[in-house]
Design a protein around this motif. Structure first.
Motif, short mmCIF file in Angstrom:
data_model
loop_
_atom_site.label_atom_id
_atom_site.label_comp_id
_atom_site.label_asym_id
_atom_site.label_seq_id
_atom_site.Cartn_x
_atom_site.Cartn_y
_atom_site.Cartn_z
N ASP A 245 35.08 -23.14 -2.06
CA ASP A 245 35.15 -22.40 -0.79
C ASP A 245 34.06 -22.83 0.20
O ASP A 245 34.23 -22.67 1.41
N ARG A 246 32.99 -23.42 -0.30
CA ARG A 246 31.90 -23.82 0.62
C ARG A 246 32.32 -24.91 1.60
O ARG A 246 31.74 -25.05 2.66
N VAL A 247 33.33 -25.70 1.25
CA VAL A 247 33.73 -26.79 2.16
C VAL A 247 34.77 -26.34 3.18
O VAL A 247 35.15 -27.12 4.06
N ILE A 248 35.24 -25.12 3.07
CA ILE A 248 36.25 -24.64 4.02
C ILE A 248 35.54 -24.15 5.27
O ILE A 248 35.05 -23.01 5.33
N ALA A 249 35.48 -25.01 6.28
CA ALA A 249 34.78 -24.63 7.51
C ALA A 249 35.62 -23.65 8.32
O ALA A 249 35.10 -22.68 8.88
N ARG A 250 36.92 -23.92 8.39
CA ARG A 250 37.83 -23.02 9.11
C ARG A 250 39.22 -23.07 8.49
O ARG A 250 39.63 -24.11 7.98
N HIS B 68 37.83 -29.85 19.79
CA HIS B 68 37.42 -30.91 18.88
C HIS B 68 36.97 -30.29 17.57
O HIS B 68 36.10 -29.41 17.56
N LEU B 69 37.58 -30.71 16.47
CA LEU B 69 37.24 -30.12 15.17
C LEU B 69 36.56 -31.20 14.31
O LEU B 69 37.22 -32.11 13.81
N PRO B 70 35.26 -31.08 14.12
CA PRO B 70 34.55 -32.07 13.32
C PRO B 70 34.74 -31.80 11.82
O PRO B 70 34.39 -30.73 11.33
N GLY B 71 35.33 -32.76 11.12
CA GLY B 71 35.63 -32.58 9.70
C GLY B 71 36.99 -33.18 9.42
O GLY B 71 37.58 -33.83 10.27
N LEU B 72 37.48 -32.96 8.21
CA LEU B 72 38.78 -33.50 7.80
C LEU B 72 39.81 -32.37 7.86
O LEU B 72 39.65 -31.34 7.21
N ILE B 73 40.87 -32.59 8.66
CA ILE B 73 41.91 -31.56 8.82
C ILE B 73 43.07 -31.88 7.88
O ILE B 73 43.65 -32.98 7.93
N VAL B 74 43.39 -30.92 7.00
CA VAL B 74 44.52 -31.09 6.08
C VAL B 74 45.42 -29.85 6.19
O VAL B 74 44.98 -28.81 6.69
N PRO B 75 46.67 -29.95 5.72
CA PRO B 75 47.53 -28.76 5.75
C PRO B 75 46.91 -27.62 4.93
O PRO B 75 46.18 -27.86 3.97
N GLY B 76 47.21 -26.38 5.30
CA GLY B 76 46.75 -25.23 4.52
C GLY B 76 47.21 -25.36 3.07
O GLY B 76 48.31 -25.87 2.80
N LEU C 209 38.00 -29.21 6.64
CA LEU C 209 37.12 -29.42 5.49
C LEU C 209 35.82 -30.08 5.94
O LEU C 209 35.84 -31.03 6.72
N ASP C 210 34.71 -29.59 5.39
CA ASP C 210 33.39 -30.13 5.71
C ASP C 210 32.89 -30.96 4.53
O ASP C 210 32.49 -30.41 3.50
N CYS C 211 32.95 -32.29 4.70
CA CYS C 211 32.57 -33.19 3.60
C CYS C 211 31.07 -33.18 3.33
O CYS C 211 30.60 -33.80 2.37
N ALA C 212 30.30 -32.52 4.19
CA ALA C 212 28.85 -32.44 3.99
C ALA C 212 28.41 -30.99 3.75
O ALA C 212 27.31 -30.59 4.08
N ALA C 213 29.29 -30.21 3.13
CA ALA C 213 29.02 -28.77 2.96
C ALA C 213 27.83 -28.51 2.04
O ALA C 213 27.16 -27.48 2.16
#
Ligand code: GUN
Ligand code: ZN
Length: 436
Positions: free
Chosen positions: A415-420, A64-72, A385-389
């Motif tokens: 870069d702060r919003v890039i969780a993974r 489970h990946l919490p956040g918004l998943i977009v293409p690289g 992406l972490d919308c609450a970064a």
């Protein structure tokens, strides 16, 4: 889960991609608020609503990946050898090259320096959610080897090619013959390896002789699988110098055209100062522009005219152009693209900006069959992406629509919003510091 030696894995989360330009194809926005991405040996094999799809894969290991998943993200124009000279003060293009950039690139005569910088550069891309890029190295053939070796280690989809610049400054100039033979050898050495690709890379019209521009055209004709990568119409003084040297050419693009450098595999960085004729020719040939808004602002080059490009149907993507660019983040670059477009009363839609940073860049670089849309059959390069970064982003996005959240990520994010960052379904960057 292992199936006949293959690994299959599910990722559950909020999925968003834009695989075609929503300007023309509004239905290209694909969004699953609770989605499932099924990845087998690095390839997306299924994607859809979790509740609908999960039953088809009993026993699937699901993360489970919490956040918004977009293409690289796909950086359509960046210089790895310039990363340590980002934020160099004081000049527009031609003086900035002489004072800051040419001395920096001379240091790449040392292969060990190139290896170290290439590794740091690719790690910086991953930290910023960038999984593919079209990259300028230096004039030294081994600067390409260093980058490609480091990209192979990370399994990244990277395109590059040694700079051709026989009219460059002392210590940084090749010759017509060495440029040709080294390019040819690099193309043969790297063809078909990993996820790499070659681009014939004359620096720009001012640093190559006519004979070398001719060689670039011959290399393209000899190797139909490679790209052409160069700079075009970035700065007014540069444009004036080009017009001076090539009085018979109709405009800057026509200089390249006369040497066989304008075709559907050509990527031109900047294109800030283009005639309508040049835009029409770009569209007709299928060539495209890597738009570099942070660089255009930093070097005082001007604002790219999205309206003019769209009126002619010119293909575009986004480039950071570090070291003239001021950030490796394509989110931040998308935010600046919005501001550049708005300066000409053209508000860039956040979904279109996401398209330009992903599938649009992939199309420009001729890799849209492999990456950019997170569609079944494509490689599973994606970003969480972490919308609450940051506290401000958290407040701005808490009750926002998807469009407003995406726009806030572009205007306030970096870069702060890039969780993974995932490469072929494997975590290659984790903000928490536990990447595999
Ligand atoms: N034009 C020719 N070389 C360069 C370069 O290194 N950076 C940018 N921004 N423009 C160029
Ligand atoms: Zn550049």
């Amino acid at each position: 889960m292992t199936k006949g030696g293959m690994t299959i894995h599910g990722f559950r989360g909020e999925l968003l991609s834009v695989s075609r330009d929503p300007h023309h194809h509004p239905d290209a926005i694909r969004y699953e608020p609770d989605g499932l991405l099924v990845v087998e040996d690095g390839i997306v094999v299924a994607r859809g609503d979790y509740m609908t799809l999960a039953g088809r894969f009993p026993g699937l290991a699901i993360e489970h990946l919490p956040g918004l998943i977009v293409p690289g993200f796909i950086d359509a124009h960046v210089h790895y050898a310039q990363m340590d000279h980002i934020a160099s003060h004081g000049e527009q293009l031609l003086d900035w090259l002489d004072r800051h950039i040419f001395p920096a690139e001379k240091a790449f005569a040392d292969r060990a320096h190139a290896d170290r910088t290439a590794s740091l550069f690719l790690d910086e891309l991953l930290r910023n959610g960038t999984t593919s890029a079209l990259v300028f190295p230096t004039v030294h053939a081994h600067s390409v080897d260093a980058l490609f070796d480091a990209a192979l280690d990370r399994n990244m989809r990277i395109l590059s090619g040694k700079i051709l610049m026989d009219m460059g400054p002392e210590g940084l100039a090749d010759t017509v013959d060495s440029g040709r033979s080294e390019s040819d050898a690099l193309i043969r050495r790297w063809r078909g390896r990993g996820r790499l690709g070659y681009a014939v890379t004359p620096r720009f019209a001012l640093t190559s002789s006519d004979a070398q521009l001719q060689v670039a055209g011959a290399l393209l004709a000899d190797h139909p699988d490679v790209l052409l990568h160069t700079h075009l119409a970035e700065n007014l003084r540069e444009c004036a110098a080009v017009a001076d040297r090539f009085p018979a050419a109709q405009d800057y693009l026509d200089v390249y055209d006369r040497f066989g450098l304008v075709g559907d595999r050509s990527v031109f960085a900047h294109g800030v100062h283009l005639s309508d004729r040049a835009c029409a020719r770009l569209a007709q040939s299928g060539a495209g522009i890597a738009v570099c808004p942070s660089s255009n602002l930093f070097l005082g080059s001007g604002f790219f005219d999205f309206g003019q490009a769209d009126a002619h149907g010119v293909r575009i993507g986004l480039g950071t152009d570090v070291g003239a660019g001021t950030s490796f983040s394509l989110l931040h670059t998308a935010g600046l693209a919005y501001q550049a477009a708005l300066s000409r009363h053209d508000p860039l839609d956040p979904f279109r900006a996401l398209y330009l940073a992903t599938a649009g860049g992939a199309a420009l670089l001729h890799m849209d069959d492999r990456v950019g849309g997170l569609e079944p059959g494509q490689e599973a390069d994606f970003v969480l992406l972490d919308c609450a970064a940051t506290p401000l982003l958290a407040r701005r996005t808490e009750h926002a629509t998807l469009a407003d959240r995406l726009f806030a990520l572009q205007i306030l994010g970096d870069d702060r919003v890039i969780a993974r960052t995932y490469i072929l379904g494997q975590c290659a960057w984790d903000r928490q510091g536990t990447a595999s």
